[in-house]
Design a protein around this motif. Structure first.
Motif, mmCIF file in Angstrom:
data_model
loop_
_atom_site.group_PDB
_atom_site.id
_atom_site.type_symbol
_atom_site.label_atom_id
_atom_site.label_comp_id
_atom_site.label_asym_id
_atom_site.label_seq_id
_atom_site.Cartn_x
_atom_site.Cartn_y
_atom_site.Cartn_z
ATOM 1 N N ALA A 21 -62.180 43.890 39.277
ATOM 2 C CA ALA A 21 -61.619 43.639 37.952
ATOM 3 C C ALA A 21 -60.625 44.723 37.546
ATOM 4 O O ALA A 21 -59.639 44.450 36.855
ATOM 5 N N SER A 22 -60.876 45.939 37.993
ATOM 6 C CA SER A 22 -60.038 47.064 37.590
ATOM 7 C C SER A 22 -58.619 47.008 38.152
ATOM 8 O O SER A 22 -57.719 47.673 37.635
ATOM 9 N N GLU A 82 -56.280 56.506 36.791
ATOM 10 C CA GLU A 82 -57.611 56.199 37.317
ATOM 11 C C GLU A 82 -57.572 55.521 38.686
ATOM 12 O O GLU A 82 -58.622 55.285 39.293
ATOM 13 N N ASP A 83 -56.385 55.198 39.183
ATOM 14 C CA ASP A 83 -56.258 54.685 40.548
ATOM 15 C C ASP A 83 -56.221 55.822 41.573
ATOM 16 O O ASP A 83 -56.218 55.561 42.781
ATOM 17 N N VAL A 121 -53.894 58.712 47.389
ATOM 18 C CA VAL A 121 -53.013 58.231 46.320
ATOM 19 C C VAL A 121 -53.292 59.070 45.085
ATOM 20 O O VAL A 121 -54.445 59.180 44.650
ATOM 21 N N ILE A 122 -52.238 59.659 44.542
ATOM 22 C CA ILE A 122 -52.349 60.455 43.323
ATOM 23 C C ILE A 122 -51.388 59.886 42.287
ATOM 24 O O ILE A 122 -50.179 59.794 42.548
ATOM 25 N N VAL A 123 -51.942 59.489 41.163
ATOM 26 C CA VAL A 123 -51.129 58.949 40.075
ATOM 27 C C VAL A 123 -51.149 59.962 38.941
ATOM 28 O O VAL A 123 -52.163 60.167 38.283
ATOM 29 N N SER A 124 -50.013 60.591 38.742
ATOM 30 C CA SER A 124 -49.947 61.663 37.761
ATOM 31 C C SER A 124 -48.515 61.881 37.317
ATOM 32 O O SER A 124 -47.577 61.696 38.098
#
Length: 115
Positions: free
Chosen positions: A61-62, A88-89, A111-114
C-alpha cells in the motif's frame, strides 16, 4: 549457481525518480514470481512489489501508484521504476523470488531520498 545482482540505486531528492534493475542467473527467474524487497534502518525487510511469471503485479500500500515492477523473461531481469519518491522510501532494495529464498539474497542497492 544462482545469483541476483541489483543495481540502480542512489541519492535522489524527494519527488524524484529512480529505476532499479535486477539480473538473475540460473533457473530462479523463469519459474518463479519475482519481487522487490526493501529494508530500512532498524526495520524488518518487507516486500514492496511482486510480479508473477504471467506479469500479474501486486504492490504494498505504501508504494502503490508510485512504483511499477516489470520483468523481461528473455533477459532474466526484473525492474522497479520508482516515482514520486519520499524520504520514507530510503532503504536497501533487494530482489528475490516470491516467497523469498534466504539463499538468494544479493548485496542489494541503496536508495536514499533526501534533500
Amino acid at each position: 549457481q544462482v545469483q541476483l545482482v541489483e543495481s540502480g540505486g542512489g541519492l535522489v531528492q524527494p519527488g524524484g525518480s529512480l529505476r532499479l534493475s535486477c539480473a538473475a542467473s540460473g533457473v530462479i527467474f523463469r519459474n518463479n514470481a519475482m519481487g522487490w524487497y526493501r529494508q530500512a534502518p532498524g526495520k524488518q525487510r518487507e516486500l514492496v512489489a511482486s510480479i508473477t511469471t504471467a506479469a500479474s503485479t501486486n504492490y504494498a500500500a505504501s508504494v502503490r501508484g508510485r512504483f511499477t515492477i516489470s520483468r523481461d523473461n528473455a533477459k532474466n531481469t526484473v525492474a522497479l521504476q520508482m516515482n514520486s519518491l519520499k524520504p520514507e522510501d530510503t532503504a536497501v532494495y533487494y530482489c528475490n523470488k516470491v516467497p523469498y529464498d534466504r539463499n538468494y539474497w544479493g548485496q542489494g542497492t541503496q536508495v536514499i531520498v533526501s534533500s
